[in-house]
Design a protein around this motif. Structure first.
Motif, PDB file in Angstrom:
ATOM      1  N   ALA A   1       0.843  -1.193   0.000  1.00 15.00           N
ATOM      2  CA  ALA A   1       0.000   0.000   0.000  1.00 15.00           C
ATOM      3  C   ALA A   1       0.880   1.245   0.000  1.00 15.00           C
ATOM      4  O   ALA A   1       1.855   1.324   0.734  1.00 15.00           O
ATOM      5  CB  ALA A   1      -0.898  -0.010   1.221  1.00 15.00           C
ATOM      6  N   LYS A   2       0.538   2.166  -0.845  1.00 13.52           N
ATOM      7  CA  LYS A   2       1.336   3.381  -0.923  1.00 13.52           C
ATOM      8  C   LYS A   2       0.554   4.483  -0.229  1.00 13.52           C
ATOM      9  O   LYS A   2      -0.568   4.795  -0.611  1.00 13.52           O
ATOM     10  CB  LYS A   2       1.559   3.709  -2.399  1.00 13.52           C
ATOM     11  N   PHE A   3       1.155   5.055   0.792  1.00 15.85           N
ATOM     12  CA  PHE A   3       0.458   6.071   1.562  1.00 15.85           C
ATOM     13  C   PHE A   3       0.994   7.456   1.220  1.00 15.85           C
ATOM     14  O   PHE A   3       2.200   7.680   1.241  1.00 15.85           O
ATOM     15  CB  PHE A   3       0.636   5.792   3.053  1.00 15.85           C
ATOM     16  N   TYR A   4       0.100   8.356   0.877  1.00  9.72           N
ATOM     17  CA  TYR A   4       0.504   9.724   0.559  1.00  9.72           C
ATOM     18  C   TYR A   4      -0.040  10.671   1.621  1.00  9.72           C
ATOM     19  O   TYR A   4      -1.231  10.955   1.635  1.00  9.72           O
ATOM     20  CB  TYR A   4      -0.022  10.142  -0.819  1.00  9.72           C
ATOM     21  N   SER A   6       1.386  16.647 -10.127  1.00  9.32           N
ATOM     22  CA  SER A   6       1.670  15.229  -9.962  1.00  9.32           C
ATOM     23  C   SER A   6       1.557  14.484 -11.276  1.00  9.32           C
ATOM     24  O   SER A   6       0.908  14.934 -12.214  1.00  9.32           O
ATOM     25  CB  SER A   6       0.705  14.636  -8.945  1.00  9.32           C
ATOM     26  N   ASN A   7       2.197  13.331 -11.307  1.00 11.65           N
ATOM     27  CA  ASN A   7       2.202  12.536 -12.521  1.00 11.65           C
ATOM     28  C   ASN A   7       1.312  11.316 -12.309  1.00 11.65           C
ATOM     29  O   ASN A   7       1.715  10.342 -11.687  1.00 11.65           O
ATOM     30  CB  ASN A   7       3.657  12.145 -12.832  1.00 11.65           C
ATOM     31  N   ILE A   8       0.076  11.400 -12.798  1.00 12.87           N
ATOM     32  CA  ILE A   8      -0.872  10.287 -12.705  1.00 12.87           C
ATOM     33  C   ILE A   8      -1.451  10.121 -14.104  1.00 12.87           C
ATOM     34  O   ILE A   8      -2.519  10.671 -14.408  1.00 12.87           O
ATOM     35  CB  ILE A   8      -2.004  10.585 -11.686  1.00 12.87           C
ATOM     36  N   PRO A   9      -0.752   9.427 -15.004  1.00 13.83           N
ATOM     37  CA  PRO A   9      -1.162   9.398 -16.408  1.00 13.83           C
ATOM     38  C   PRO A   9      -2.645   9.059 -16.605  1.00 13.83           C
ATOM     39  O   PRO A   9      -3.322   9.708 -17.375  1.00 13.83           O
ATOM     40  CB  PRO A   9      -0.258   8.321 -17.007  1.00 13.83           C
ATOM     41  N   THR A  10      -3.117   8.034 -15.863  1.00 13.65           N
ATOM     42  CA  THR A  10      -4.554   7.760 -15.894  1.00 13.65           C
ATOM     43  C   THR A  10      -5.103   7.796 -14.489  1.00 13.65           C
ATOM     44  O   THR A  10      -4.688   7.025 -13.637  1.00 13.65           O
ATOM     45  CB  THR A  10      -4.853   6.369 -16.495  1.00 13.65           C
ATOM     46  N   PHE A  11      -6.026   8.724 -14.268  1.00 10.77           N
ATOM     47  CA  PHE A  11      -6.736   8.739 -12.989  1.00 10.77           C
ATOM     48  C   PHE A  11      -7.911   7.792 -13.179  1.00 10.77           C
ATOM     49  O   PHE A  11      -8.905   8.131 -13.798  1.00 10.77           O
ATOM     50  CB  PHE A  11      -7.214  10.153 -12.666  1.00 10.77           C
ATOM     51  N   SER A  12      -7.770   6.574 -12.665  1.00 10.97           N
ATOM     52  CA  SER A  12      -8.680   5.494 -13.082  1.00 10.97           C
ATOM     53  C   SER A  12      -9.895   5.345 -12.175  1.00 10.97           C
ATOM     54  O   SER A  12      -9.963   5.931 -11.097  1.00 10.97           O
ATOM     55  CB  SER A  12      -7.914   4.180 -13.099  1.00 10.97           C
ATOM     56  N   GLU A  13     -10.834   4.529 -12.620  1.00 11.17           N
ATOM     57  CA  GLU A  13     -12.030   4.220 -11.825  1.00 11.17           C
ATOM     58  C   GLU A  13     -11.643   3.670 -10.457  1.00 11.17           C
ATOM     59  O   GLU A  13     -12.218   4.049  -9.438  1.00 11.17           O
ATOM     60  CB  GLU A  13     -12.870   3.178 -12.558  1.00 11.17           C
ATOM     61  N   THR A  14     -10.634   2.779 -10.465  1.00 12.68           N
ATOM     62  CA  THR A  14     -10.185   2.176  -9.209  1.00 12.68           C
ATOM     63  C   THR A  14      -9.738   3.256  -8.234  1.00 12.68           C
ATOM     64  O   THR A  14     -10.057   3.203  -7.046  1.00 12.68           O
ATOM     65  CB  THR A  14      -8.998   1.231  -9.469  1.00 12.68           C
ATOM     66  N   LEU A  15      -9.032   4.226  -8.755  1.00  8.10           N
ATOM     67  CA  LEU A  15      -8.546   5.306  -7.906  1.00  8.10           C
ATOM     68  C   LEU A  15      -9.716   6.116  -7.329  1.00  8.10           C
ATOM     69  O   LEU A  15      -9.729   6.458  -6.149  1.00  8.10           O
ATOM     70  CB  LEU A  15      -7.622   6.201  -8.735  1.00  8.10           C
ATOM     71  N   GLU A  36      -1.368   0.487 -12.873  1.00  6.08           N
ATOM     72  CA  GLU A  36      -2.756   0.154 -12.550  1.00  6.08           C
ATOM     73  C   GLU A  36      -2.844  -0.641 -11.239  1.00  6.08           C
ATOM     74  O   GLU A  36      -3.768  -0.449 -10.473  1.00  6.08           O
ATOM     75  CB  GLU A  36      -3.366  -0.630 -13.711  1.00  6.08           C
ATOM     76  N   GLU A  37      -1.840  -1.525 -10.972  1.00  5.53           N
ATOM     77  CA  GLU A  37      -1.896  -2.362  -9.763  1.00  5.53           C
ATOM     78  C   GLU A  37      -1.874  -1.502  -8.508  1.00  5.53           C
ATOM     79  O   GLU A  37      -2.487  -1.831  -7.516  1.00  5.53           O
ATOM     80  CB  GLU A  37      -0.716  -3.355  -9.683  1.00  5.53           C
ATOM     81  N   SER A  38      -1.135  -0.384  -8.576  1.00  2.24           N
ATOM     82  CA  SER A  38      -0.988   0.403  -7.357  1.00  2.24           C
ATOM     83  C   SER A  38      -2.240   1.233  -7.048  1.00  2.24           C
ATOM     84  O   SER A  38      -2.414   1.680  -5.931  1.00  2.24           O
ATOM     85  CB  SER A  38       0.235   1.310  -7.463  1.00  2.24           C
ATOM     86  N   PHE A  39      -3.132   1.410  -8.031  1.00  2.00           N
ATOM     87  CA  PHE A  39      -4.325   2.241  -7.801  1.00  2.00           C
ATOM     88  C   PHE A  39      -5.151   1.723  -6.629  1.00  2.00           C
ATOM     89  O   PHE A  39      -5.659   2.473  -5.830  1.00  2.00           O
ATOM     90  CB  PHE A  39      -5.212   2.284  -9.049  1.00  2.00           C
ATOM     91  N   ALA A  40      -5.269   0.376  -6.543  1.00  4.08           N
ATOM     92  CA  ALA A  40      -6.140  -0.213  -5.532  1.00  4.08           C
ATOM     93  C   ALA A  40      -5.577  -0.049  -4.131  1.00  4.08           C
ATOM     94  O   ALA A  40      -6.312  -0.105  -3.157  1.00  4.08           O
ATOM     95  CB  ALA A  40      -6.372  -1.680  -5.841  1.00  4.08           C
ATOM     96  N   THR A  41      -4.259   0.164  -4.035  1.00  5.13           N
ATOM     97  CA  THR A  41      -3.658   0.213  -2.709  1.00  5.13           C
ATOM     98  C   THR A  41      -3.252   1.620  -2.291  1.00  5.13           C
ATOM     99  O   THR A  41      -2.749   1.831  -1.202  1.00  5.13           O
ATOM    100  CB  THR A  41      -2.408  -0.688  -2.658  1.00  5.13           C
ATOM    101  N   VAL A  42      -3.487   2.579  -3.165  1.00  9.91           N
ATOM    102  CA  VAL A  42      -3.134   3.961  -2.845  1.00  9.91           C
ATOM    103  C   VAL A  42      -3.946   4.448  -1.653  1.00  9.91           C
ATOM    104  O   VAL A  42      -5.138   4.172  -1.558  1.00  9.91           O
ATOM    105  CB  VAL A  42      -3.398   4.868  -4.063  1.00  9.91           C
TER     106      VAL A  42
END
Ligand SMILES: *[C@@H]1O[C@H](CO)[C@@H](O)[C@H](O)[C@H]1NC(C)=O
Ligand SMILES: *[C@@H]1O[C@H](CO)[C@@H](O)[C@H](O)[C@H]1NC(C)=O
Ligand SMILES: *[C@@H]1O[C@H](CO)[C@@H](O)[C@H](O)[C@H]1NC(C)=O
Ligand SMILES: *[C@@H]1O[C@H](CO)[C@@H](O)[C@H](O)[C@H]1NC(C)=O
Length: 395
Positions: free
Chosen positions: A20-23, A63-72, A44-50
């Protein structure tokens, strides 16, 4: 032997936490706004754990988030408002049934996708200073929108029916785009729309305008390639309905019609749509019948063309005389209306001044509150420091 699966489970948990990546917030403001600066979320894998700190409003800058996805989006269920500002967010795959505000400002956005589905709660969508060329049809699923501001993009085409089901839509800002064509069906009704801004585009006409906009109060139309007959007819209607034009063209290369430049033919650097307009214009006049006749007199340039066809000089003369009489009546009515509008205007200004005054008072009260709080805090601190030094002295 029983312990083994348990240990396995623990290891799994450890692994998840490690993944999990914590910001954390770089800055947090009263009212729970969390500012996160200069982060990168790429795979994409990291979106679920952000994970972000808990906050109602999240501002992600540079920030660099090429795709701000549904998961995010789904990973931020408690956030009410998201602002993406600067940096690199080229694709948005929007899906959320909790978010109420989304603002994307100058992130190099090129693609906007919206999940089809009726649960979106978004009421404010602002996408500015980006590179969107097309809107997804699924935008019509954003039923709850009341403010939609897409100004300063590169949108080329709009179908006004996409906004038909947004029952709360009050503001639609499409200015500073490359829109060369707008379509709409005869059933178009933007039932609550109050402000409609389309200046700085390549438009030559807007279909079903202003009939399809029953509650319209404010428009911006300057810097387009308006078709002269269309402007003439539209101008009369917006005057009758007291819709206020909030801008105007300064210098025109061809004709000017009530402050807007207009063209008999669309300039060459714009895809030719002149024929199309004429057909639609005709349909418009036929389609609405009585209602249309009631609100408009024939636009002057069209009338001229018809007269030369008719040929009879006497008829032309009578018609002209009748028109002069009509114009005189109109002028009188206009003078009256002008006075009324001026009165309304000064009333509104007075009301706004009142609001401003009360806002200022609130602000002053809040400032005093803060000062008082700070003072108390400092006194507490002094008292505590005093105690500590007293204690130290005792030892
Ligand atoms: C952003 O973060 C990267 C490393 O993650 C760093 O090299 C860069 O200097 C940072 N930029 C700013 C403006 O803080
Ligand atoms: C975003 O949406 C587009 C179109 O639906 C899709 O092709 C793409 O794979 C999506 N990207 C991510 C990261 O979800
Ligand atoms: C933005 O992303 C694109 C594609 O991933 C990359 O080529 C570009 O250098 C990035 N720009 C910034 C400012 O990070
Ligand atoms: C929308 O809401 C309904 C009812 O609450 C629910 O069953 C459905 O799964 C939701 N759809 C999405 C895409 O969230």
């Amino acid at each position: 032997m029983k312990g083994l699966p348990f240990i396995g489970f623990l290891i799994l948990i450890q692994l998840l936490i490690a993944l999990a990546k914590f910001y954390p917030c770089d800055r947090k403001q009263i009212g729970s706004t969390c500012y996160v600066l200069n982060i990168t979320i790429e795979s994409e894998e990291s979106f679920a754990t952000v994970m972000f700190e808990e906050a109602r409003r999240l501002v992600i800058e540079h920030s660099n988030i090429p795709t701000f996805s549904e998961t995010l989006f789904h990973n931020l269920p408690d956030v009410e408002a998201i602002t993406l500002k600067g940096g690199n967010v080229t694709t948005i795959n929007f899906s959320s049934d909790t978010l109420s505000t989304l603002r994307i400002d100058k992130t190099g956005l090129q693609h906007l996708n919206i999940t089809p589905g009726p649960n979106h709660s978004l009421n404010t969508l602002l996408i500015n200073r980006n590179f969107i060329t097309t809107l997804p049809k699924t935008i019509h699923y954003l039923y709850a929108l009341s403010i939609l501001d897409l100004s300063q993009n590169r949108i080329e085409y709009i179908n006004l029916n996409w906004f038909q089901q947004m029952d709360n839509l009050l503001v639609l800002d499409l200015s500073w785009n490359h829109i060369a064509q707008m379509d709409a069906s005869s059933e178009l009704r933007l039932g609550r729309l109050k402000s409609f801004f389309v200046s700085y585009n390549h438009l030559s006409q807007i279909p079903w305008f202003p009939i399809g906009f029953p509650k319209l109060e404010r428009i911006r139309l300057s810097d387009n390639y308006w078709n002269c007959p269309w402007v003439a007819s539209m101008r009369k209607q917006i005057w009758d309905r007291r819709i206020r034009l909030f801008d105007s063209d300064s210098a025109c290369s061809e004709h000017s019609e009530g402050g807007l430049c207009c063209y008999d033919r669309v300039p060459v650097d714009v895809p030719a749509r002149y024929e199309l307009i004429e057909i639609e214009f005709q349909e418009q006049a036929d389609g609405v019948g009585l209602e249309f006749k009631k609100v408009t007199s024939e636009p002057p340039p069209l009338m001229m063309a018809e007269q030369s066809d008719a040929g009879s000089e006497r008829r032309t003369c009578d018609e002209l005389r009748e028109r002069v009489r009509g114009l005189k009546r109109e002028k009188l009515a206009l003078v009256k209306e002008k006075t009324e509008m001026e009165q309304q205007y000064s009333k509104k200004v007075a009301a706004m001044q009142d609001t401003l005054r009360s806002v200022r008072e609130d602000l002053e009260a809040a400032e005093q509150e803060v000062t008082r709080y700070r003072y108390k805090e400092r006194m507490d601190l002094i008292e505590r420091t005093g105690k500590i030094s007293a204690e130290a002295g005792a030892i």
